[in-house]
Write a protein that holds these residues in place. Structure first.
Motif, PDB file in Angstrom:
ATOM      1  N   LYS A 109       0.862  -1.198   0.000  1.00  0.00           N
ATOM      2  CA  LYS A 109       0.000   0.000   0.000  1.00  0.00           C
ATOM      3  C   LYS A 109       0.892   1.241   0.000  1.00  0.00           C
ATOM      4  O   LYS A 109       0.992   1.944   1.020  1.00  0.00           O
ATOM      5  CB  LYS A 109      -0.901   0.020   1.237  1.00  0.00           C
TER       6      LYS A 109
ATOM      7  N   VAL B 223     -10.475  -5.438  15.552  1.00  0.00           N
ATOM      8  CA  VAL B 223     -11.760  -6.142  15.514  1.00  0.00           C
ATOM      9  C   VAL B 223     -12.272  -6.238  14.079  1.00  0.00           C
ATOM     10  O   VAL B 223     -12.956  -7.185  13.719  1.00  0.00           O
ATOM     11  CB  VAL B 223     -12.774  -5.438  16.443  1.00  0.00           C
ATOM     12  N   MET B 224     -11.891  -5.265  13.233  1.00  0.00           N
ATOM     13  CA  MET B 224     -12.281  -5.338  11.820  1.00  0.00           C
ATOM     14  C   MET B 224     -11.313  -6.215  11.029  1.00  0.00           C
ATOM     15  O   MET B 224     -11.311  -6.188   9.792  1.00  0.00           O
ATOM     16  CB  MET B 224     -12.322  -3.936  11.210  1.00  0.00           C
ATOM     17  N   ALA B 225     -10.474  -6.959  11.755  1.00  0.00           N
ATOM     18  CA  ALA B 225      -9.510  -7.880  11.134  1.00  0.00           C
ATOM     19  C   ALA B 225      -8.480  -7.151  10.276  1.00  0.00           C
ATOM     20  O   ALA B 225      -8.007  -7.668   9.280  1.00  0.00           O
ATOM     21  CB  ALA B 225     -10.225  -8.959  10.318  1.00  0.00           C
TER      22      ALA B 225
ATOM     23  N   THR C 121     -14.062 -11.505  20.973  1.00  0.00           N
ATOM     24  CA  THR C 121     -13.409 -11.135  19.711  1.00  0.00           C
ATOM     25  C   THR C 121     -11.957 -11.618  19.659  1.00  0.00           C
ATOM     26  O   THR C 121     -11.227 -11.275  18.735  1.00  0.00           O
ATOM     27  CB  THR C 121     -13.455  -9.610  19.499  1.00  0.00           C
TER      28      THR C 121
ATOM     29  N   GLN D 106      -9.357 -10.876  21.525  1.00  0.00           N
ATOM     30  CA  GLN D 106      -8.265  -9.947  21.829  1.00  0.00           C
ATOM     31  C   GLN D 106      -7.521 -10.387  23.076  1.00  0.00           C
ATOM     32  O   GLN D 106      -6.355 -10.074  23.261  1.00  0.00           O
ATOM     33  CB  GLN D 106      -8.814  -8.536  22.037  1.00  0.00           C
TER      34      GLN D 106
ATOM     35  N   ARG E 282      -3.767 -16.980  14.452  1.00  0.00           N
ATOM     36  CA  ARG E 282      -4.013 -15.579  14.143  1.00  0.00           C
ATOM     37  C   ARG E 282      -4.893 -15.424  12.897  1.00  0.00           C
ATOM     38  O   ARG E 282      -5.834 -14.635  12.869  1.00  0.00           O
ATOM     39  CB  ARG E 282      -2.670 -14.907  13.924  1.00  0.00           C
TER      40      ARG E 282
ATOM     41  N   TYR F  58      -8.632 -13.723  12.663  1.00  0.00           N
ATOM     42  CA  TYR F  58      -8.959 -12.624  11.745  1.00  0.00           C
ATOM     43  C   TYR F  58     -10.132 -13.003  10.842  1.00  0.00           C
ATOM     44  O   TYR F  58     -11.002 -12.187  10.578  1.00  0.00           O
ATOM     45  CB  TYR F  58      -7.723 -12.237  10.919  1.00  0.00           C
TER      46      TYR F  58
ATOM     47  N   ARG G 117     -13.223 -12.731  12.872  1.00  0.00           N
ATOM     48  CA  ARG G 117     -13.615 -11.337  13.120  1.00  0.00           C
ATOM     49  C   ARG G 117     -14.304 -10.721  11.909  1.00  0.00           C
ATOM     50  O   ARG G 117     -15.124  -9.822  12.046  1.00  0.00           O
ATOM     51  CB  ARG G 117     -12.380 -10.502  13.468  1.00  0.00           C
ATOM     52  N   LYS G 118     -13.957 -11.216  10.708  1.00  0.00           N
ATOM     53  CA  LYS G 118     -14.608 -10.665   9.514  1.00  0.00           C
ATOM     54  C   LYS G 118     -16.097 -11.006   9.501  1.00  0.00           C
ATOM     55  O   LYS G 118     -16.880 -10.370   8.804  1.00  0.00           O
ATOM     56  CB  LYS G 118     -13.944 -11.223   8.248  1.00  0.00           C
TER      57      LYS G 118
ATOM     58  N   MET H 125     -18.480  -4.821  15.205  1.00  0.00           N
ATOM     59  CA  MET H 125     -18.545  -4.327  16.575  1.00  0.00           C
ATOM     60  C   MET H 125     -18.721  -2.813  16.586  1.00  0.00           C
ATOM     61  O   MET H 125     -18.058  -2.100  15.841  1.00  0.00           O
ATOM     62  CB  MET H 125     -17.274  -4.708  17.329  1.00  0.00           C
TER      63      MET H 125
ATOM     64  N   PHE I 214     -13.691   1.678   4.719  1.00  0.00           N
ATOM     65  CA  PHE I 214     -12.410   1.131   5.185  1.00  0.00           C
ATOM     66  C   PHE I 214     -12.341  -0.405   5.186  1.00  0.00           C
ATOM     67  O   PHE I 214     -11.446  -0.985   4.561  1.00  0.00           O
ATOM     68  CB  PHE I 214     -12.083   1.719   6.569  1.00  0.00           C
ATOM     69  N   PRO I 215     -13.281  -1.095   5.866  1.00  0.00           N
ATOM     70  CA  PRO I 215     -13.165  -2.562   5.891  1.00  0.00           C
ATOM     71  C   PRO I 215     -13.295  -3.178   4.490  1.00  0.00           C
ATOM     72  O   PRO I 215     -12.633  -4.168   4.189  1.00  0.00           O
ATOM     73  CB  PRO I 215     -14.330  -3.015   6.776  1.00  0.00           C
TER      74      PRO I 215
ATOM     75  N   ARG J 291     -12.433  -1.849   1.572  1.00  0.00           N
ATOM     76  CA  ARG J 291     -11.190  -1.644   0.816  1.00  0.00           C
ATOM     77  C   ARG J 291     -10.081  -2.547   1.335  1.00  0.00           C
ATOM     78  O   ARG J 291      -9.253  -3.019   0.564  1.00  0.00           O
ATOM     79  CB  ARG J 291     -10.756  -0.180   0.930  1.00  0.00           C
ATOM     80  N   GLU J 292     -10.088  -2.803   2.640  1.00  0.00           N
ATOM     81  CA  GLU J 292      -9.031  -3.634   3.211  1.00  0.00           C
ATOM     82  C   GLU J 292      -9.210  -5.113   2.888  1.00  0.00           C
ATOM     83  O   GLU J 292      -8.249  -5.830   2.728  1.00  0.00           O
ATOM     84  CB  GLU J 292      -8.981  -3.447   4.737  1.00  0.00           C
ATOM     85  N   HIS J 293     -10.474  -5.537   2.807  1.00  0.00           N
ATOM     86  CA  HIS J 293     -10.707  -6.980   2.697  1.00  0.00           C
ATOM     87  C   HIS J 293     -11.146  -7.466   1.321  1.00  0.00           C
ATOM     88  O   HIS J 293     -11.247  -8.657   1.096  1.00  0.00           O
ATOM     89  CB  HIS J 293     -11.752  -7.419   3.727  1.00  0.00           C
TER      90      HIS J 293
ATOM     91  N   ARG K 109     -20.426   1.303   9.483  1.00  0.00           N
ATOM     92  CA  ARG K 109     -19.142   0.651   9.217  1.00  0.00           C
ATOM     93  C   ARG K 109     -19.162  -0.802   9.717  1.00  0.00           C
ATOM     94  O   ARG K 109     -18.613  -1.693   9.078  1.00  0.00           O
ATOM     95  CB  ARG K 109     -18.026   1.427   9.916  1.00  0.00           C
TER      96      ARG K 109
END
Lengths: 278, 279
Positions: free
Chosen positions: A61, A155-157, B64, B66, B86, B90, B93-94, B98, B117-118, B120-122, B166
């Motif tokens: 990124k 939490v959003m992984a 979750t 943590q 891990r 993850y 969590r998807k 929360m 955000f989520p 675009r990330e995933h 979100r």
């Protein structure tokens, strides 16, 4: 009346209870302090390893890294350029005064270039970086911690090390040598301004002496120092922010620690690196 | 434990999306949970209530992944959290969303980018599709018009609605709300309440709401747990809890200052402390 009396009671010193640890430095306290120091060094080392591991996926990124180079680098430009200019001017003035005593003003260009390249450029840029960019990094990440933004990412992984910490570390690492180079160039200009324009050192001699005396090794020393400072100071700033107490006071303390640790380590590492390069 | 536990227990184990069994957890030697049992059934709104400091937020962190329980089992979607690596945590969590107490929006980007955000990330979805998706979710929480605002320009209630958009943008199976009503004006509170119910009914999302706002939560919860001193002291439908004769439940539901939860933090004798005598 009763209120003030109450306040006096609560503020008054309570006699220590039996068996209660007394205030003041004790052997046990210093041992615990040492252990705490070792523990913290271990935590930082582990964090550094995790951060380096997170840097690899963070490279995918580049937009985030470029934004951080802008934050740490471009936004520090004015302070770096101004400081570089005045440092160079002072060097020009002091150098001229000193060399004039021995009648060797011709060496001014060399003297200024070597001191800027090898010492003042990397060290002063690092100290200014710690005050300007390091504190900004720590308080920004610290506030993200305090407002649950880092937890929300987890939490959003989304790994906050990859998304927040690594780009900032890489941004600082890349920005530092660039800022150092700019500091040195502006410093040389400032020294020339005073030495040549004001004190009357010959322009040709000023530049040609510098050109013939400065070796690639001197430039390398400056680059290596600025890279090391960039890595260490960015690591300190990111680490302090990432592990801050999630309170207003905690963020303040972390920011102070960043400046103190960065300044001391810069000077210490400068000595070590100078010794290595000699 | 109160007698309410024996009435309609969420016993159908295959139905439990989140299963917390006999969990023990301590911080610095201070026990937070000592034998906690909670089951969250698919498609229902489960409320977890309790006085401040009973570890409600800690429970969410356990769920979750943590933090890990020192003893007992926490399983989510039928898999034990402690057994997950891990990558699996993850991936789990998807499937969950929360909502944080203060929203926890990213402060350096606007509302639209926060919700995006989520995604675009995933995912590698094209930008026009992301735009449609984000605007749909913002419309659902009534803030499509605020897409260009920065988080600092939002009120507390709006920030929480953006955070809700979100949280649902990846279409989670479970939505977790951490104190969603704290510090909201009555209108915002009503909006959030309705949204929680709506998300649950319309999208079929399983909801876990951690809250101490007894009356608000009673209007939407299907099943409630009341925590105190690291354990479930009562569980049942809101009506069953309201009718309970347990002293703890009554104190909590009516907001009494004195009861099983004392008003005074444990202290030395008042008179002798005022007079400065060593205790």
């Amino acid at each position: 009346m009763t209120e003030s009396a109450g306040a006096m009671v609560s503020e008054g010193k309570r006699p220590p209870r039996e068996g209660e640890p007394q205030a003041g430095p004790t052997r046990r306290g210093s041992r615990e302090g040492l252990l705490e120091g070792i523990r913290k060094a271990g935590v930082t080392a582990i964090f550094f390893a995790q951060l380096l591991a997170a840097c690899v996926p963070a490279l995918s990124k580049p937009r985030l890294i470029i934004a951080q180079i802008y934050n740490a680098g471009a936004r520090s430009l004015i302070i770096i350029m101004l400081s570089g200019l005045f440092t160079g001017m002072v060097l020009g003035l002091q150098g001229y005064g000193l060399l004039h005593r021995f009648g060797s003003e011709a060496a001014l260009g060399t003297a200024v270039a070597l001191s800027l390249l090898k010492e003042l450029g990397p060290v002063l840029t690092a100290l200014l970086f710690a005050g300007r960019a390091g504190t900004a990094l720590t308080s920004e990440i610290g506030l993200m911690r305090a407002t649950d933004q880092l937890t929300a990412m987890e939490v959003m992984a989304v790994d906050p090390l990859r998304y927040v910490a690594a780009p900032r570390f890489l941004g600082g690492l890349i920005a530092m040598p660039l800022l150092t180079a700019i500091f040195i160039v502006i410093g040389l200009f400032g020294a020339q301004l005073v030495g040549v324009q004001m004190m009357g050192v010959d322009r040709g001699i000023f530049w040609s002496q510098m050109q013939s005396a400065v070796a690639l090794k001197d430039v390398t020393e400056g680059i290596v120092k600025s890279l090391v400072f960039g890595a260490v100071l960015s690591l300190i700033a990111v680490n302090e922010g990432y592990h801050t107490d999630p309170t207003a006071e905690g963020v303040g303390r972390a920011t102070t620690r960043t400046v103190v640790a960065s300044s001391v380590l810069t000077l210490l590492l400068d000595y070590v690196l100078t010794a290595v390069f000699l | 434990m109160a007698d309410l536990q024996s009435t309609p227990q969420p016993s159908a184990e295959t139905d439990a999306v989140i299963d917390v069994r006999d969990v023990h957890y301590a911080v610095d030697g201070r026990p937070i949970f000592a034998g906690l049992d909670i089951r969250v059934r698919r498609g229902l709104i489960t409320a977890v209530m309790g006085p401040s400091g009973t570890g409600k937020t800690t429970l969410l962190r356990l769920i979750t992944g943590q933090i890990y329980a020192s003893r007992g089992h926490v399983s989510v979607f039928g898999r034990e959290i402690g057994d997950m690596g891990r990558a699996e945590i993850y991936a789990t969590r998807k499937r969950m969303g929360m909502l944080f107490q203060n929203g926890a929006l990213l402060t350096d980007v606007d509302v639209f980018d926060n919700v995006a955000f989520p995604v675009r990330e995933h995912t590698n979805l094209p930008e026009p599709l992301i735009r449609t998706l984000v605007l749909t979710k913002l419309e659902a929480v009534g803030l499509r018009g605020a897409a260009h605002l920065m988080p600092s320009e939002l009120s507390g209630g709006m920030a929480r609605r953006v955070a809700l958009a979100r949280a649902i943008v990846m279409d989670p199976e479970v939505l977790i709300y951490d104190e969603p009503f704290v510090g909201l004006d009555p209108i915002s509170l009503g909006v959030i309440l309705r949204l929680i119910k709506q998300m649950n009914d319309a999208l079929g999302i399983t909801s876990v709401v951690v809250s101490h706002d007894v009356h608000e939560i009673a209007t939407i919860a299907d099943y409630s747990y009341l925590l105190s001193e690291g354990k479930v002291v009562a569980a049942g439908t809101p009506a069953q809890l309201a009718a309970s004769d347990s002293a703890t439940v009554r104190q909590f539901m009516t907001g009494g200052a004195e009861g099983p939860v004392p008003f005074h933090y444990p202290a030395a004798d008042y008179a002798s402390e005022l007079l400065g005598e060593p205790a």
